[in-house]
Scaffold this active site. Structure first.
Site, mmCIF file in Angstrom:
data_model
loop_
_atom_site.group_PDB
_atom_site.id
_atom_site.type_symbol
_atom_site.label_atom_id
_atom_site.label_comp_id
_atom_site.label_asym_id
_atom_site.label_seq_id
_atom_site.Cartn_x
_atom_site.Cartn_y
_atom_site.Cartn_z
ATOM 1 N NE ARG A 105 -4.230 -1.877 1.684
ATOM 2 C CZ ARG A 105 -5.033 -2.188 2.524
ATOM 3 N NH1 ARG A 105 -4.822 -1.819 3.992
ATOM 4 N NH2 ARG A 105 -5.929 -2.645 2.294
ATOM 5 N N GLY A 140 -12.411 -7.827 -1.169
ATOM 6 C CA GLY A 140 -11.022 -8.232 -0.771
ATOM 7 C C GLY A 140 -10.460 -9.512 -1.220
ATOM 8 N N GLY A 152 -14.533 -3.231 0.927
ATOM 9 C CA GLY A 152 -15.958 -2.796 1.375
ATOM 10 C C GLY A 152 -16.380 -1.434 0.295
HETATM 11 P P1 ADP Z 1 -15.252 -10.504 -1.244
HETATM 12 O O1 ADP Z 1 -14.211 -10.467 -0.263
HETATM 13 O O2 ADP Z 1 -14.414 -10.834 -2.606
HETATM 14 O O3 ADP Z 1 -16.386 -9.582 -1.438
HETATM 15 P P2 ADP Z 1 -16.552 -12.905 0.088
HETATM 16 O O4 ADP Z 1 -16.058 -12.187 1.460
HETATM 17 O O5 ADP Z 1 -17.880 -12.643 0.121
HETATM 18 O O6 ADP Z 1 -15.740 -12.077 -1.048
HETATM 19 O O7 ADP Z 1 -16.296 -14.312 0.032
HETATM 20 C C1 ADP Z 1 -15.252 -14.860 0.275
HETATM 21 C C2 ADP Z 1 -15.184 -16.384 1.136
HETATM 22 O O8 ADP Z 1 -16.200 -17.175 0.251
HETATM 23 C C3 ADP Z 1 -13.803 -17.041 0.749
HETATM 24 O O9 ADP Z 1 -13.264 -17.045 1.771
HETATM 25 C C4 ADP Z 1 -14.387 -18.442 0.174
HETATM 26 O O10 ADP Z 1 -13.673 -19.483 0.863
HETATM 27 C C5 ADP Z 1 -15.956 -18.407 0.384
HETATM 28 N N1 ADP Z 1 -16.609 -19.329 -0.381
HETATM 29 C C6 ADP Z 1 -16.548 -19.417 -1.776
HETATM 30 N N2 ADP Z 1 -17.151 -20.472 -2.040
HETATM 31 C C7 ADP Z 1 -17.783 -21.171 -0.967
HETATM 32 C C8 ADP Z 1 -18.600 -22.307 -0.950
HETATM 33 N N3 ADP Z 1 -19.061 -22.913 -1.855
HETATM 34 N N4 ADP Z 1 -18.795 -22.455 0.276
HETATM 35 C C9 ADP Z 1 -18.342 -21.871 1.767
HETATM 36 N N5 ADP Z 1 -17.555 -20.762 1.317
HETATM 37 C C10 ADP Z 1 -17.289 -20.659 0.011
HETATM 38 MG MG MG Z 2 -14.349 -10.905 1.892
#
Ligand code: ADP
Ligand code: MG
Length: 404
Positions: free
Chosen positions: A42, A361, A384
């Site tokens: 960063r 993230g 976020g």
């Molecule tokens: P971002 O941070 O990109 O917005 P999220 O925080 O919503 O994404 O989701 C990320 C998490 O979702 C990861 O830690 C991943 O392991 C989990 N994940 C993805 N697919 C599944 C699944 N089928 N079952 C449980 N967890 C999942």
């Molecule tokens: Mg996340």
């Protein structure tokens, strides 16, 4: 959302207050240790903006939050290790202040010459930061002639150093503009949220559907298709009345998912096959089944190969793709293929001239882990903040900047 940037104003001989994102990981939480910065990504990311302003003859006053200190007594969150690293990266001395505002800071700021750099103490050491206290905002604005915001990851927070300070700067006739990082985020995510080119395909995945209902709704409003994978897909499969075994399903979101399916029709695309296993562990044996035959007692942790080719077909010819949320539990190599293969497909689309924007993230982490981050058009640095942009919300830290 055309915001003025550092290239649009004259900063020669001026004092410039730059809100940067120096919220970096540290080596220890014990203030008795010699704490160092363990990942300076960063700080490096801020250098183009800082070097440009220095080349233009500005004097720089930098500020950032770091971690979640309760009070200035939380010395493990002091900015000293950041100043040390910044000094090395810029190859110039950095004067580190022990307060955010106050007489000492004001005196040092007044004496600051063109080409010199000062770093204020952690903005969250001031209780007024998170309250967007007008007095703190005015004291910050008082230090400089111009305000630059380059901290996109904090732009969804209306804090004194991200929102109030801009108001105070404008009140005294100073410009409030975006740095390079902020400018890139506004261009990429703002376009996706406001006036996307078509065909526009959005991809959603990850874990928490309840947090992202508004995002899916906005995407259905703007995009031609929304492809759903990851844990989120299970709630939709359940909403269609299918067996989902022990997969992650948010029961309280099933009704919402039903409503979205009913309104979106075939513009919402669900997985046709999934990779299942017995338990949530890295080395659990994996098997691929059709999405309508998940056995009771099994959980879906990734999308399958047929879903990948379905998604690849739906993505063909897209001019814009926005992706949030991994397609599976990519932290476990056995369930990472859906996410990584999709990232490869998207890199291929970029080669064909499509704009591919990644927000969130964990999604950004997955694309970095796949080694494909620099092949995407834009990987957002704000978790976020990027989601709120894609939801179509106005972020206070961006709204506060001058229009072009
Ligand atoms: P971002 O941070 O990109 O917005 P999220 O925080 O919503 O994404 O989701 C990320 C998490 O979702 C990861 O830690 C991943 O392991 C989990 N994940 C993805 N697919 C599944 C699944 N089928 N079952 C449980 N967890 C999942
Ligand atoms: Mg996340």
């Amino acid at each position: 959302m055309d915001k003025q940037t550092i290239e649009g104003i004259d900063v020669r001989g001026k004092k410039v207050l730059v809100r940067v994102d120096f919220n970096v990981p540290l080596s220890s939480k014990d203030p008795a240790d010699l704490i160092t910065v363990t990942d300076d990504t960063r700080i490096n990311a801020a250098l183009p903006t800082l070097n440009y302003l220095l080349d233009q003859g500005a004097a720089l006053i930098l500020c950032s939050h770091l971690g979640r200190p309760k009070s200035p007594e939380d010395r493990q969150f002091a900015m000293d290790p950041v100043a040390e690293r910044l000094q090395v990266l810029l190859d110039r001395p950095v004067q580190k202040m022990d307060q955010v505002v106050g007489p000492q800071v004001s005196a040092a700021a007044a004496a600051l010459q063109s080409g010199e750099i000062m770093l204020l103490e952690n903005t969250r050491f001031e209780s007024g930061e998170k309250k967007n206290d007008p007095e703190l905002a005015a004291a910050l604005a008082e230090l400089a002639d111009v305000y630059v915001n380059d901290a996109f990851g904090s732009a969804h927070r209306a804090h004194a150093s991200t929102a109030g300070v801009a108001q105070a700067m404008r009140a005294k006739g100073g410009a409030c503009v975006a740095g390079y990082l902020m400018g890139k985020e506004i261009a990429a995510l703002g376009t996706a949220a406001q006036n996307p080119p078509h065909p526009y395909v959005a991809i959603m995945g990850g874990a928490k559907i309840s947090d992202k209902i508004k995002l899916i709704e906005n995407l259905l409003d703007k995009a031609d298709l929304v492809l759903i994978g990851g844990g989120m897909a299970n709630t939709f499969l359940r909403a269609k009345g299918l067996e989902t075994g022990t997969s992650l399903v948010e029961e309280e979101a099933v009704a919402e998912a039903e409503r979205l399916l009913a309104t979106a029709g075939d513009r919402l695309v669900l997985p046709v096959d999934v990779v299942i296993t017995n338990e949530f562990t890295a080395d659990a044996p994996a098997d691929t089944v059709s999405a309508d035959s998940i056995p009771a007692g099994k959980m879906a942790l990734d999308i399958g190969p047929e879903t990948l080719s379905l998604f690849t077909n739906k993505l063909a010819g897209a001019k814009l793709v926005a992706w949030n949320g991994p397609m599976g539990v990519f932290e476990f190599p056995r369930f990472a293929e859906g996410t990584f293969a999709l990232a490869r497909t998207l890199a291929g689309l970029v080669d064909q001239g499509a704009e591919v924007v990644i927000g969130g993230g964990d999604s950004a982490a997955a694309v970095h882990q796949a080694g494909l981050a620099d092949q995407m058009s834009h990987v957002s640095t704000g978790g976020g903040a990027s989601l709120e942009m894609l939801e179509g919300r106005t972020l206070p830290g961006i709204a506060a900047l001058d229009d072009k």
